[in-house]
Motif scaffolding. Structure first.
Motif, mmCIF file in Angstrom:
data_model
loop_
_atom_site.group_PDB
_atom_site.id
_atom_site.type_symbol
_atom_site.label_atom_id
_atom_site.label_comp_id
_atom_site.label_asym_id
_atom_site.label_seq_id
_atom_site.Cartn_x
_atom_site.Cartn_y
_atom_site.Cartn_z
ATOM 1 N N VAL A 217 -14.594 14.740 22.365
ATOM 2 C CA VAL A 217 -13.840 13.734 21.605
ATOM 3 C C VAL A 217 -13.458 14.297 20.244
ATOM 4 O O VAL A 217 -14.288 14.913 19.570
ATOM 5 N N ARG A 218 -12.202 14.101 19.880
ATOM 6 C CA ARG A 218 -11.760 14.416 18.512
ATOM 7 C C ARG A 218 -10.855 13.306 18.033
ATOM 8 O O ARG A 218 -9.965 12.877 18.775
ATOM 9 N N ASP A 219 -11.082 12.840 16.818
ATOM 10 C CA ASP A 219 -10.205 11.807 16.236
ATOM 11 C C ASP A 219 -9.960 10.637 17.173
ATOM 12 O O ASP A 219 -8.822 10.186 17.322
ATOM 13 N N GLY A 220 -11.008 10.177 17.839
ATOM 14 C CA GLY A 220 -10.878 8.965 18.642
ATOM 15 C C GLY A 220 -10.205 9.134 19.986
ATOM 16 O O GLY A 220 -9.884 8.142 20.643
ATOM 17 N N SER A 221 -9.997 10.380 20.422
ATOM 18 C CA SER A 221 -9.398 10.615 21.744
ATOM 19 C C SER A 221 -10.210 11.666 22.496
ATOM 20 O O SER A 221 -10.807 12.556 21.880
ATOM 21 N N ILE A 222 -10.198 11.568 23.825
ATOM 22 C CA ILE A 222 -10.821 12.617 24.632
ATOM 23 C C ILE A 222 -9.817 13.767 24.713
ATOM 24 O O ILE A 222 -8.708 13.603 25.226
ATOM 25 N N ARG A 223 -10.209 14.915 24.177
ATOM 26 C CA ARG A 223 -9.273 16.034 24.080
ATOM 27 C C ARG A 223 -9.486 17.073 25.173
ATOM 28 O O ARG A 223 -8.615 17.889 25.440
ATOM 29 N N GLU A 224 -10.684 17.055 25.752
ATOM 30 C CA GLU A 224 -11.005 18.120 26.690
ATOM 31 C C GLU A 224 -12.086 17.639 27.639
ATOM 32 O O GLU A 224 -12.911 16.806 27.269
ATOM 33 N N GLU A 225 -12.064 18.162 28.841
ATOM 34 C CA GLU A 225 -13.105 17.841 29.811
ATOM 35 C C GLU A 225 -13.623 19.164 30.373
ATOM 36 O O GLU A 225 -12.833 20.007 30.789
ATOM 37 N N ILE A 226 -14.935 19.338 30.351
ATOM 38 C CA ILE A 226 -15.524 20.571 30.879
ATOM 39 C C ILE A 226 -16.458 20.186 32.023
ATOM 40 O O ILE A 226 -17.404 19.417 31.825
ATOM 41 N N VAL A 227 -16.154 20.681 33.216
ATOM 42 C CA VAL A 227 -16.992 20.362 34.375
ATOM 43 C C VAL A 227 -18.032 21.469 34.527
ATOM 44 O O VAL A 227 -17.687 22.638 34.686
ATOM 45 N N LEU A 228 -19.300 21.081 34.418
ATOM 46 C CA LEU A 228 -20.382 22.066 34.527
ATOM 47 C C LEU A 228 -21.028 22.024 35.912
ATOM 48 O O LEU A 228 -21.545 23.022 36.383
ATOM 49 N N GLY A 229 -21.010 20.853 36.553
ATOM 50 C CA GLY A 229 -21.713 20.703 37.826
ATOM 51 C C GLY A 229 -23.198 20.558 37.590
ATOM 52 O O GLY A 229 -23.691 20.741 36.472
ATOM 53 N N ARG A 230 -23.934 20.182 38.634
ATOM 54 C CA ARG A 230 -25.382 20.000 38.516
ATOM 55 C C ARG A 230 -26.044 21.357 38.419
ATOM 56 O O ARG A 230 -25.870 22.204 39.260
ATOM 57 N N ARG A 231 -26.787 21.582 37.344
ATOM 58 C CA ARG A 231 -27.424 22.878 37.162
ATOM 59 C C ARG A 231 -28.887 22.682 36.804
ATOM 60 O O ARG A 231 -29.250 21.671 36.246
ATOM 61 N N ARG A 232 -29.663 23.677 37.105
ATOM 62 C CA ARG A 232 -31.081 23.610 36.752
ATOM 63 C C ARG A 232 -31.420 24.541 35.600
ATOM 64 O O ARG A 232 -32.447 24.439 34.969
ATOM 65 N N ASP A 233 -30.517 25.468 35.325
ATOM 66 C CA ASP A 233 -30.773 26.411 34.234
ATOM 67 C C ASP A 233 -30.118 25.909 32.956
ATOM 68 O O ASP A 233 -29.129 26.451 32.471
ATOM 69 N N HIS A 234 -30.710 24.794 32.443
ATOM 70 C CA HIS A 234 -30.084 24.141 31.290
ATOM 71 C C HIS A 234 -29.843 25.070 30.122
ATOM 72 O O HIS A 234 -28.956 24.859 29.323
ATOM 73 N N GLU A 235 -30.693 26.054 30.025
ATOM 74 C CA GLU A 235 -30.627 26.883 28.827
ATOM 75 C C GLU A 235 -29.632 28.019 28.979
ATOM 76 O O GLU A 235 -29.557 28.891 28.125
ATOM 77 N N ALA A 236 -28.886 28.003 30.086
ATOM 78 C CA ALA A 236 -27.950 29.103 30.362
ATOM 79 C C ALA A 236 -27.104 29.432 29.133
ATOM 80 O O ALA A 236 -26.314 28.622 28.668
ATOM 81 N N ARG A 237 -27.328 30.629 28.645
ATOM 82 C CA ARG A 237 -26.740 30.971 27.349
ATOM 83 C C ARG A 237 -25.216 30.977 27.374
ATOM 84 O O ARG A 237 -24.553 30.579 26.426
ATOM 85 N N ALA A 238 -24.669 31.395 28.496
ATOM 86 C CA ALA A 238 -23.218 31.501 28.565
ATOM 87 C C ALA A 238 -22.556 30.135 28.363
ATOM 88 O O ALA A 238 -21.581 30.008 27.623
ATOM 89 N N LEU A 239 -23.178 29.134 28.997
ATOM 90 C CA LEU A 239 -22.635 27.785 28.902
ATOM 91 C C LEU A 239 -22.701 27.268 27.491
ATOM 92 O O LEU A 239 -21.744 26.713 26.953
ATOM 93 N N ILE A 240 -23.878 27.450 26.901
ATOM 94 C CA ILE A 240 -24.076 26.951 25.551
ATOM 95 C C ILE A 240 -23.103 27.643 24.607
ATOM 96 O O ILE A 240 -22.475 27.016 23.757
ATOM 97 N N ALA A 241 -22.932 28.932 24.832
ATOM 98 C CA ALA A 241 -22.019 29.685 23.977
ATOM 99 C C ALA A 241 -20.606 29.122 24.110
ATOM 100 O O ALA A 241 -19.897 28.956 23.125
ATOM 101 N N ARG A 242 -20.247 28.767 25.339
ATOM 102 C CA ARG A 242 -18.905 28.245 25.588
ATOM 103 C C ARG A 242 -18.711 26.910 24.859
ATOM 104 O O ARG A 242 -17.673 26.663 24.242
ATOM 105 N N LEU A 243 -19.739 26.087 24.922
ATOM 106 C CA LEU A 243 -19.654 24.791 24.239
ATOM 107 C C LEU A 243 -19.693 24.978 22.727
ATOM 108 O O LEU A 243 -18.927 24.359 21.994
ATOM 109 N N ALA A 244 -20.582 25.875 22.299
ATOM 110 C CA ALA A 244 -20.719 26.092 20.861
ATOM 111 C C ALA A 244 -19.417 26.647 20.284
ATOM 112 O O ALA A 244 -19.055 26.354 19.139
#
Ligand SMILES: Nc1ncnc2c1ncn2[C@@H]1O[C@H](COP(=O)(O)OP(=O)(O)OP(=O)(O)O)[C@@H](O)[C@H]1O
Ligand SMILES: [Mg+2]
Length: 248
Positions: A217-244
């Motif tokens: 969300v930015r400025d009151g609108s949904i600007r982007e959608e990222i589909v991650l799927g069900r994962r068990r490796d929550h700490e996956a660095r690549a994902l976090i890096a992508r979000l960060a």
């Protein structure tokens, strides 16, 4: 996939000194039963406003919210309150426990509010305390618990009436890293093992990485959608890096 929560073109304006602040500018979304959706965005982007409208805690200026087939926008205040009580559970950043009630009573609060007794629901309360690992703390008062334990009580309370949807607003915002991880693991478990639908608001990429899908969300609108799927490796660095990298 059954759709359990829908928003159609939600707009929310707050009057402010003769002007109005547009907190949401036309938000539409759809959440499936059993899905874990994170709403991510920087401070002031409209996350809490959106969550409050989705959970029926507040009404939109225009637009509609449909919770488990019920169009809450068309209900009067009393009906909306009952629907909210039946269909949604909330977890907040500041736990919001009742200081004078013990842990078991706090967990049973939704039943007490409905005019039922703790005795009638003792078994359910025991199950919930076991779920969040607090069986031995049933008689403690909130001020006798750590912050993480208090949030676990709040989570058990939100799950007590088996709500169709669990809504959480920065549930780890006041917790240290390890305690935050415990809460996120519990929320994730309730989704993965019990099929609980989750909508979690956060500005923390690590928390968002638990979700099946992230709405940015930015400025009151949904600007982007990222589909991650069900994962068990929550700490996956690549994902976090992508979000960060979104710089929120
Ligand atoms: N009651 C209110 N009156 C006027 N403006 C408000 C009110 N509540 C929220 N706003 C404004 O609406 C916008 C969105 O607020 P909201 O609380 O939804 O943001 P948020 O994304 O949850 O931020 P944070 O991460 O800081 O919790 C902000 O600009 C805020 O100042
Ligand atoms: Mg907020």
């Amino acid at each position: 996939m059954t759709v359990i929560l829908e928003a159609h073109n939600l707009v929310k304006s707050y009057p402010l000194g003769g002007r109005s602040v547009e907190a949401l500018r036309g938000v539409s979304l759809s959440v499936s039963k059993g899905e874990f959706v994170a709403i991510m965005g920087s401070s002031g982007s409209g996350k809490s406003t959106m969550l409050h409208l989705l959970g029926g805690l507040d009404r939109p200026t225009s637009g509609e919210v449909v919770i488990d087939g019920v169009n809450v926008s068309q209900l009067n205040d009393e009906q909306a309150t009952l629907t909210r009580r039946d269909k949604t559970g909330f977890v907040f950043q500041f736990f919001n426990l009742i200081p004078l009630l013990n842990v078991a009573e706090n967990v049973a609060l939704p039943f007490l509010i409905a005019g039922e007794s703790l005795g009638q629901h003792r078994q359910r309360v025991q199950e919930l305390l076991a779920l969040v690992g607090l069986e031995d703390k049933a008689a403690h008062r909130p001020d006798q618990l750590s912050a993480g334990e208090q949030q676990r009580v709040a989570l058990a309370r939100a799950l007590a009436p088996e709500p169709a949807i669990l809504l959480a607003d920065e549930p780890t915002g006041n917790l240290d890293y390890t305690t935050g991880t415990e809460i996120l693991d519990l929320i994730w478990d309730s989704c993965d093992r019990l099929g609980q639908t989750i909508v979690l608001v956060t500005h923390d990429a690590r928390a968002a990485a638990y979700a099946d899908r992230v709405l940015v969300v930015r400025d009151g609108s949904i600007r982007e959608e990222i589909v991650l799927g069900r994962r068990r490796d929550h700490e996956a660095r690549a994902l976090i890096a992508r979000l960060a990298a979104l710089g929120l």
